[in-house]
Write an enzyme that holds these catalytic residues in place. Structure first.
Site, PDB file in Angstrom:
ATOM      1  N   ASN A 112      19.947 -32.648 -22.183  1.00 38.24           N
ATOM      2  CA  ASN A 112      20.431 -33.531 -21.114  1.00 38.24           C
ATOM      3  C   ASN A 112      21.442 -32.846 -20.199  1.00 38.24           C
ATOM      4  OD1 ASN A 112      21.430 -36.337 -19.987  1.00 38.24           O
ATOM      5  ND2 ASN A 112      23.234 -35.302 -20.822  1.00 38.24           N
ATOM      6  N   PHE A 149      25.780 -30.009  -7.396  1.00 37.20           N
ATOM      7  CA  PHE A 149      26.803 -30.019  -6.348  1.00 37.20           C
ATOM      8  C   PHE A 149      26.621 -31.285  -5.519  1.00 37.20           C
ATOM      9  CE2 PHE A 149      26.886 -25.639  -7.557  1.00 37.20           C
ATOM     10  CZ  PHE A 149      28.161 -25.191  -7.234  1.00 37.20           C
ATOM     11  N   GLN A 177      25.782 -22.037  -4.786  1.00 36.60           N
ATOM     12  CA  GLN A 177      25.264 -23.272  -5.402  1.00 36.60           C
ATOM     13  C   GLN A 177      23.977 -22.982  -6.182  1.00 36.60           C
ATOM     14  OE1 GLN A 177      25.106 -26.880  -3.181  1.00 36.60           O
ATOM     15  NE2 GLN A 177      26.887 -26.416  -1.922  1.00 36.60           N
ATOM     16  N   TYR A 223      19.387 -27.830  -6.663  1.00 40.39           N
ATOM     17  CA  TYR A 223      19.186 -28.759  -7.780  1.00 40.39           C
ATOM     18  C   TYR A 223      17.684 -29.003  -7.982  1.00 40.39           C
ATOM     19  CZ  TYR A 223      19.550 -33.098 -10.536  1.00 40.39           C
ATOM     20  OH  TYR A 223      19.426 -34.064 -11.511  1.00 40.39           O
ATOM     21  N   GLY A 224      16.977 -29.228  -6.851  1.00 40.10           N
ATOM     22  CA  GLY A 224      15.538 -29.491  -6.938  1.00 40.10           C
ATOM     23  C   GLY A 224      14.785 -28.335  -7.571  1.00 40.10           C
ATOM     24  N   VAL A 225      15.117 -27.103  -7.161  1.00 33.67           N
ATOM     25  CA  VAL A 225      14.426 -25.942  -7.740  1.00 33.67           C
ATOM     26  C   VAL A 225      14.776 -25.798  -9.223  1.00 33.67           C
ATOM     27  CG1 VAL A 225      14.232 -23.415  -7.665  1.00 33.67           C
ATOM     28  CG2 VAL A 225      14.208 -24.740  -5.528  1.00 33.67           C
ATOM     29  N   LYS A 252      15.358 -28.128 -11.274  1.00 34.85           N
ATOM     30  CA  LYS A 252      14.617 -29.143 -12.043  1.00 34.85           C
ATOM     31  C   LYS A 252      13.112 -28.883 -12.017  1.00 34.85           C
ATOM     32  CE  LYS A 252      18.079 -31.651 -13.621  1.00 34.85           C
ATOM     33  NZ  LYS A 252      18.405 -31.677 -15.059  1.00 34.85           N
TER      34      LYS A 252
HETATM   35  P1  NAP Z   1      27.132 -36.313 -15.582  1.00 40.21           P
HETATM   36  O1  NAP Z   1      27.707 -37.667 -15.741  1.00 40.21           O
HETATM   37  O2  NAP Z   1      27.719 -35.370 -14.592  1.00 40.21           O
HETATM   38  O3  NAP Z   1      27.094 -35.639 -17.025  1.00 40.21           O
HETATM   39  C1  NAP Z   1      26.625 -34.327 -17.187  1.00 40.21           C
HETATM   40  C2  NAP Z   1      26.926 -33.881 -18.600  1.00 40.21           C
HETATM   41  O4  NAP Z   1      26.443 -32.533 -18.751  1.00 40.21           O
HETATM   42  C3  NAP Z   1      28.429 -33.853 -18.914  1.00 40.21           C
HETATM   43  O5  NAP Z   1      28.629 -34.207 -20.251  1.00 40.21           O
HETATM   44  C4  NAP Z   1      28.773 -32.391 -18.689  1.00 40.21           C
HETATM   45  O6  NAP Z   1      29.919 -31.972 -19.403  1.00 40.21           O
HETATM   46  C5  NAP Z   1      27.530 -31.763 -19.261  1.00 40.21           C
HETATM   47  N1  NAP Z   1      27.419 -30.332 -18.924  1.00 40.21           N
HETATM   48  C6  NAP Z   1      27.424 -29.758 -17.706  1.00 40.21           C
HETATM   49  N2  NAP Z   1      27.354 -28.426 -17.846  1.00 40.21           N
HETATM   50  C7  NAP Z   1      27.322 -28.164 -19.177  1.00 40.21           C
HETATM   51  C8  NAP Z   1      27.264 -26.975 -19.966  1.00 40.21           C
HETATM   52  N3  NAP Z   1      27.250 -25.765 -19.416  1.00 40.21           N
HETATM   53  N4  NAP Z   1      27.202 -27.085 -21.308  1.00 40.21           N
HETATM   54  C9  NAP Z   1      27.226 -28.296 -21.887  1.00 40.21           C
HETATM   55  N5  NAP Z   1      27.319 -29.456 -21.208  1.00 40.21           N
HETATM   56  C10 NAP Z   1      27.357 -29.374 -19.874  1.00 40.21           C
HETATM   57  O7  NAP Z   1      25.584 -36.390 -15.184  1.00 40.21           O
HETATM   58  P2  NAP Z   1      24.433 -37.426 -15.617  1.00 40.21           P
HETATM   59  O8  NAP Z   1      24.085 -38.213 -14.411  1.00 40.21           O
HETATM   60  O9  NAP Z   1      24.754 -38.110 -16.884  1.00 40.21           O
HETATM   61  O10 NAP Z   1      23.240 -36.381 -15.845  1.00 40.21           O
HETATM   62  C11 NAP Z   1      22.650 -36.124 -17.106  1.00 40.21           C
HETATM   63  C12 NAP Z   1      21.309 -35.444 -16.857  1.00 40.21           C
HETATM   64  O11 NAP Z   1      20.448 -36.334 -16.130  1.00 40.21           O
HETATM   65  C13 NAP Z   1      21.408 -34.181 -16.006  1.00 40.21           C
HETATM   66  O12 NAP Z   1      20.495 -33.205 -16.491  1.00 40.21           O
HETATM   67  C14 NAP Z   1      20.990 -34.655 -14.627  1.00 40.21           C
HETATM   68  O13 NAP Z   1      20.489 -33.616 -13.827  1.00 40.21           O
HETATM   69  C15 NAP Z   1      19.925 -35.670 -14.989  1.00 40.21           C
HETATM   70  N6  NAP Z   1      19.634 -36.673 -13.952  1.00 40.21           N
HETATM   71  C16 NAP Z   1      20.581 -37.556 -13.548  1.00 40.21           C
HETATM   72  C17 NAP Z   1      20.262 -38.524 -12.595  1.00 40.21           C
HETATM   73  C18 NAP Z   1      21.267 -39.574 -12.133  1.00 40.21           C
HETATM   74  O14 NAP Z   1      20.914 -40.387 -11.253  1.00 40.21           O
HETATM   75  N7  NAP Z   1      22.475 -39.610 -12.687  1.00 40.21           N
HETATM   76  C19 NAP Z   1      18.977 -38.560 -12.032  1.00 40.21           C
HETATM   77  C20 NAP Z   1      18.030 -37.641 -12.466  1.00 40.21           C
HETATM   78  C21 NAP Z   1      18.363 -36.706 -13.446  1.00 40.21           C
HETATM   79  P3  NAP Z   1      31.393 -31.924 -18.713  1.00 40.21           P
HETATM   80  O15 NAP Z   1      31.966 -33.306 -18.829  1.00 40.21           O
HETATM   81  O16 NAP Z   1      32.097 -30.904 -19.547  1.00 40.21           O
HETATM   82  O17 NAP Z   1      31.219 -31.492 -17.281  1.00 40.21           O
END
Ligand code: NAP
Length: 276
Positions: free
Chosen positions: A89, A94, A105, A193-195, A197
């Site tokens: 997950n 950015f 980025q 981000y798109g690339v 994913k």
């Molecule tokens: P978020 O609230 O920003 O949480 C991201 C999590 O990933 C945080 O716990 C962060 O830890 C952790 N993280 C980042 N870099 C890391 C690393 N190097 N090692 C370990 N943990 C790391 O984002 P979210 O919305 O919950 O996103 C979760 C996933 O869903 C992501 O893969 C995102 O791309 C995907 N996603 C989200 C959405 C949406 O609408 N939210 C839509 C599509 C896909 P820290 O607290 O330490 O930064």
């Protein structure tokens, strides 16, 4: 060695990851590991779920740090002899108005979202036990970004024969092309981000194919998914789903019953297989 089933969720100190741990604590019959790159943030999240009457366990994991990944791998191998559920997950994005140069980025985003996720898979997939479930959290943005690629790139990313090495080369080329300022000329969309994913979705298709070839009898199911547009620090307060709602599709894939032989190697959103 413990014979208790074990589940691990990366990047689960907040957002969708935390909600996935919450749901697994309620529904998964075994130990559930909340992981975080920062132990303080991780322990605070564990305490939050304990307040809700749940009992997640904690292990440090920074997916950008190979030593951290290997430490988790060794822990799981020694304590459990493997792993039953892995949810990749952790991810970064950015903000739209961030003024960081695009090439930076691209490098930073690909480092975590693609290369970090791949490194976790490289170390942990060999540990997956029979009937294991692997969920790679990608995004619908991977599909829209694919549509923004040149026909040549689209063909490569949709290929059923692309190898992991070829995918790594393409992801590396994207970062290099952004540094040279030629990524659009080379057929890439204007979204790091798109690339990243696209990389996660295609990696999942490749890994599922390898599981078919190398571990057919093990009934492991591996999929990519989109959680939807979810109110987290990443997507902001205007998003339509709560984190618990965003966790639904990843948790559905993580808990596919042992009788299931599908979905596998698919891109799934709202619990539905999408065309790639
Ligand atoms: P978020 O609230 O920003 O949480 C991201 C999590 O990933 C945080 O716990 C962060 O830890 C952790 N993280 C980042 N870099 C890391 C690393 N190097 N090692 C370990 N943990 C790391 O984002 P979210 O919305 O919950 O996103 C979760 C996933 O869903 C992501 O893969 C995102 O791309 C995907 N996603 C989200 C959405 C949406 O609408 N939210 C839509 C599509 C896909 P820290 O607290 O330490 O930064």
């Amino acid at each position: 060695m413990s014979s208790v089933p074990v589940a691990v969720v990366t990047g689960s100190n907040k957002g969708i990851g935390l909600a996935i741990v919450r749901a697994l604590c309620k529904e998964f019959p075994g130990d559930v590991y909340l992981t975080s790159r920062d132990p303080g943030r991780g322990q605070a999240a564990v305490a939050q779920l304990q307040q809700e009457g749940l009992q997640p366990l904690f292990h440090q994991l920074d997916i950008d740090d190979p030593r951290s990944i290997r430490a988790l791998r060794d822990f799981l191998r020694d304590k459990y002899g493997g792993l039953n559920v892995l949810v990749n997950n952790a991810g970064i994005a950015f903000k739209v108005h961030d003024t960081t140069p695009f090439a930076v980025q691209a490098e930073v985003t690909l480092k975590t979202n693609f290369f970090g996720t791949r490194n976790v898979c490289t170390e942990l997939l060999p540990l997956m036990k029979p009937y294991g479930r692997v969920v790679n959290v990608s995004s619908m943005v991977s599909s829209s970004a694919l549509g923004g690629c040149s026909q040549e790139l689209q063909q490569k990313f949709r290929s059923d024969a692309i190898t992991e090495d070829e995918l790594v080369q393409l992801m590396t080329k994207f970062v290099e092309d952004t540094k040279k300022g030629i990524h659009e000329k080379e057929g890439w969309p204007n979204t790091a981000y798109g690339v990243s994913k696209i990389g996660v979705t295609v990696l999942s298709r490749i890994q599922a194919r390898l599981l078919n070839e190398q571990r057919k009898g093990n009934h492991i199911l591996l999929n990519a998914c989109c959680p939807g547009w979810v109110r987290t620090d990443m997507a902001g307060p205007k998003a339509t789903k709560s984190p618990d709602e965003g966790a639904e599709t990843p948790v559905y894939l993580a808990l596919l019953p042992s009788s299931a032989d599908a979905p596998h190697g698919q891109f799934v959103s709202n619990k539905t297989v999408r065309a790639w």
